[in-house]
Structures are given as structure tokens and as C-alpha cells.
Design an enzyme around this catalytic site. Structure first.
Site, short mmCIF file in Angstrom:
data_model
loop_
_atom_site.label_atom_id
_atom_site.label_comp_id
_atom_site.label_asym_id
_atom_site.label_seq_id
_atom_site.Cartn_x
_atom_site.Cartn_y
_atom_site.Cartn_z
N SER A 132 0.82 -1.21 0.00
CA SER A 132 0.00 0.00 0.00
C SER A 132 0.86 1.26 0.00
CB SER A 132 -0.92 0.00 1.23
OG SER A 132 -1.84 -1.08 1.15
N ILE A 157 2.76 -10.50 -8.53
CA ILE A 157 2.61 -9.91 -9.86
C ILE A 157 1.70 -10.78 -10.73
CG2 ILE A 157 3.81 -9.03 -11.88
CD1 ILE A 157 4.37 -7.58 -9.16
N GLU A 363 -4.79 -4.02 -6.55
CA GLU A 363 -4.91 -2.72 -7.23
C GLU A 363 -5.38 -1.62 -6.27
OE1 GLU A 363 -6.49 -2.55 -11.16
OE2 GLU A 363 -6.00 -4.64 -11.60
#
Length: 387
Positions: A132, A157, A363
Site C-alpha cells: 500500500s 505480480i 490494485e
């Protein structure tokens, strides 16, 4: 805002729906069990143009605007989320950086092969100590002549085992903090690049996540993406751009779960009548339908604002926050409506319930979205104050 689709976009939406229902859904449990999307499905996805949604037509893509992409992502969200994640990550954070910040030479080199699906894209930001807090990167990029030498690692990833092209963030000037981060286009076959083991995840089966390692990996200077030092800003813009698409995928999954729940409520008989006639079930379905309608309107609005060139930092964060939270609430209600069947792995409700959980994390976590929203509210307040 005009919610009426163009004939061309509606035709493409119908084609995607037929593909999802006729090709992906019948093999969803195979993908789930084997944790692999079959090669023939990947090839069919290439032929359909699904890897070129974000890429301009001049480079071989479909060149869709955000409204168009969200329309198709909604349809893709109605099937196994692992497959959808491959397509979504490639068309979102995996490629939009090159489209937005790439030089003409970079676009000519990478985008045609990415549009065809020959090369799949990935986005490499997160590190063991920088999730974050994206400004706390430890991966370094040291300039040596006409090259940068990268050392460090990335984690979690998406598409890493499949991808050939990676947008990688690395520190080029440690003294400048967030302003000392640069973004690079990295190819899989660069010497010193290595993909780690594939993580075993709670959900998103078929979509593979892995670590990346850079050991004195040399990147040509011409592979700097955008301006040196703008990597952190680029990353934030790339992530913001992808939030509407992610919310659209959540919307599609919610629509799928509602359809399945309505069907089951009419078919399942308890106490001599379908459970749909029980008021509590009706209330669950009504709540689900209402939240879906609100999410649909929100997706359309933010997508439209994006296409108008408006600043959507706050709205995109709100949409990602709301879309992921709604998906989790609806998945939970769908399990409750289905009862024991909703907890059984042979039925898709359980799969969607597990897949939903990651949407509040990747995301940008829900907590980070709230931070972004609050920061934007603070900026708006300051602008309203008299000088």
C-alpha cells in the site's frame, strides 16, 4: 451521459457474451480444478481481439474508450474470475502505461504484439516492504552509460508466468523519495530477469501470480517509460485508469450471482413452496438488485468521465471501493440463499465467493481507496478557502 451502446459496441458485447457462455463457462470448473486456462481458450481469446481492447487501432488493437472497455469487462465478469483477471490485467495495468506514456518507438515495438496477445503484459510495483505504501520501493535502477542496472524483487505480480512485457517501477534517485522513482519497460528475456514460483491462492485459479527477481538486469535507456522520476505518478495514474475496469468486472460477477440466486430461489422448495416466496429471500434479492443497479450507474458515470478527460482520481477510488465491497456483499448473500449448495465446490457460487475477496485488496486496498478519497476531499476544501 448516453447509456445507449453504438451498434458496433453492442455487436461486440454480444460476441463476448456468446464466447463467455459457449466457450468459457462450460470449462470453468476445469480451469478451477487444474488452475490453468487451456491453450485453445487463450488462442480463441486472441482471435476475438480480447488482448487489444486498450490498444489503439493503429497498433492493431480495438482502441476502445473506457465506456467500451467497461461494457465488455462486465460481460467477462460473468465467468470464472481467474480467466477474466488475465484479460483484465493485460488490458488494464499491463498495457495502459505504454499507451499513455510510451514513445512512438516504444509503442511500435510493443503494442502490436500485445494487441494480438502474442506478448502479454504485466505491472510490477508491489514489493515485500512496499504494498500500500508504494513510495517505499527498494528495487533500484542505477544509470550506467546508456543503460540502467536494476536490482531487487517484486511480489504478487499478476500474469508474471505468462507475460513478456512488464511495466516495472524502480528507484533511480533515493534522495528524492517518491519523486525519485522511474518506470521501465522490461522484457522477459532480459539477462538477470527471473520469475519466481507461482503462488497458491485462495481464488482466481487459472490466473497465476509470482515473484520477480532482478539481478544486475540491464535495461536500455530507451526503455524508460515516460520521464525519469515520474514513475510514482505514472503508477498512480495507471492504477486509477484500471479501477473502472475492475469495478466493471465486479459488476458482471454480481449480475451472474443475482441471476443464479433468482433461479435457485424459484427452484428450491422448502416447507412446501419455493424459497422465493419467503420474505427474507425476497429481501436478499431486492438488496442485491438495488446495489447492482447503483454499481452499474456508477461504472457508466466514471467511465464516461474518464472518456471526457475529467479528473476522476476521487471518483475512480470511490468506484473501486464500492464495486469491490458490493461484490463481496452479494457473493455472501448468494451463498446464504443457496445454503449448503453455495458452500459446495462443485457449484460456482463457492468459487465466486472466494474470488470476490481479492477485489478488496489488489490494485489498491479498500483502506487505501478511502485514503485517496479523503485526500481529494481535503484538496477540494482547500481550494474553496479564501486566499
Amino acid at each position: 451521459m448516453d447509456y445507449v451502446l453504438t451498434p458496433e459496441l453492442d455487436m461486440l458485447r454480444r460476441a463476448i457474451r456468446e464466447f463467455v457462455e459457449g466457450v468459457i463457462e462450460p470449462r470453468a470448473m476445469q480451469i478451477e480444478d487444474e488452475d490453468e486456462v487451456p491453450d485453445d481458450i487463450m488462442e480463441a481469446s486472441r482471435r476475438l481481439g480480447l488482448f487489444g481492447l486498450s490498444i489503439p487501432e493503429e497498433y492493431g488493437g480495438l482502441g476502445l474508450d473506457m465506456v467500451g472497455k467497461c461494457t465488455l469487462f462486465t460481460e467477462l465478469g460473468k465467468t470464472i474470475n481467474g480467466y477474466t483477471s488475465i484479460i483484465g490485467a493485460h488490458n488494464g495495468i499491463g498495457s495502459v502505461g505504454i499507451v499513455a506514456f510510451g514513445t512512438k518507438e516504444q509503442k511500435m515495438k510493443y503494442l502490436p504484439k500485445m494487441a494480438s496477445g502474442e506478448w502479454i503484459g504485466a505491472f510490477a510495483l508491489t514489493e515485500p516492504q512496499a504494498g500500500s505504501n508504494a513510495a517505499a520501493l527498494k528495487t533500484t535502477a542505477v544509470k550506467k552509460g546508456d543503460r540502467y542496472v536494476l536490482n531487487g524483487q517484486k511480489i504478487y505480480i499478476t500474469n508474471a508466468p505468462l507475460a513478456h512485457v512488464f511495466t516495472v517501477m524502480a528507484v533511480t534517485d533515493p534522495e528524492k523519495g517518491a519523486k525519485g522513482i522511474t518506470s521501465f519497460i522490461v522484457e522477459r528475456d532480459f539477462p538477470g530477469f527471473r520469475v519466481g514460483h507461482i503462488e497458491k491462492k485462495m481464488g482466481l485459479h487459472g490466473s497465476h501470480t509470482a515473484q520477480l527477481f532482478f539481478d544486475d538486469m540491464e535495461v536500455p535507456e530507451e526503455n524508460v517509460l515516460g520521464v525519469a522520476g515520474d514513475g510514482y505518478v505514472n503508477a498512480l495514474k495507471i492504477l486509477a485508469n484500471g479501477r473502472a475496469g475492475l469495478a466493471a468486472r465486479c459488476l458482471g460477477s454480481c449480475e451472474y450471482l443475482l441471476d443464479k440466486s433468482v433461479q435457485y430461489a424459484h427452484e428450491r422448495v422448502q416447507f412446501g413452496k419455493p424459497i422465493f416466496e419467503q420474505q427474507i429471500i425476497q429481501h436478499y434479492l431486492a438488496e442485491m438488485a438495488t446495489e447492482i443497479e447503483l454499481l452499474r450507474s456508477f461504472v457508466h458515470r466514471v467511465a464516461w468521465m474518464t472518456d471526457q478527460g475529467m479528473n476522476v482520481v476521487k471518483e475512480a477510488a470511490m468506484l473501486k471501493l464500492y464495486g469491490s465491497e458490493v461484490y463481496n456483499r452479494i457473493a455472501d448473500k448468494a451463498v446464504q440463499i443457496h445454503g449448503g449448495l453455495g458452500y459446495i465446490a462443485e457449484y460456482p457460487i463457492e468459487r465466486f465467493y472466494r474470488d470476490a475477496r481479492i477485489t478488496r485488496i489488489y490494485e489498491g486496498t479498500s483502506e487505501i481507496q478511502k485514503n485517496i478519497i479523503a485526500a481529494q476531499l481535503h484538496k477540494e476544501y482547500q481550494r474553496r478557502q479564501p486566499e
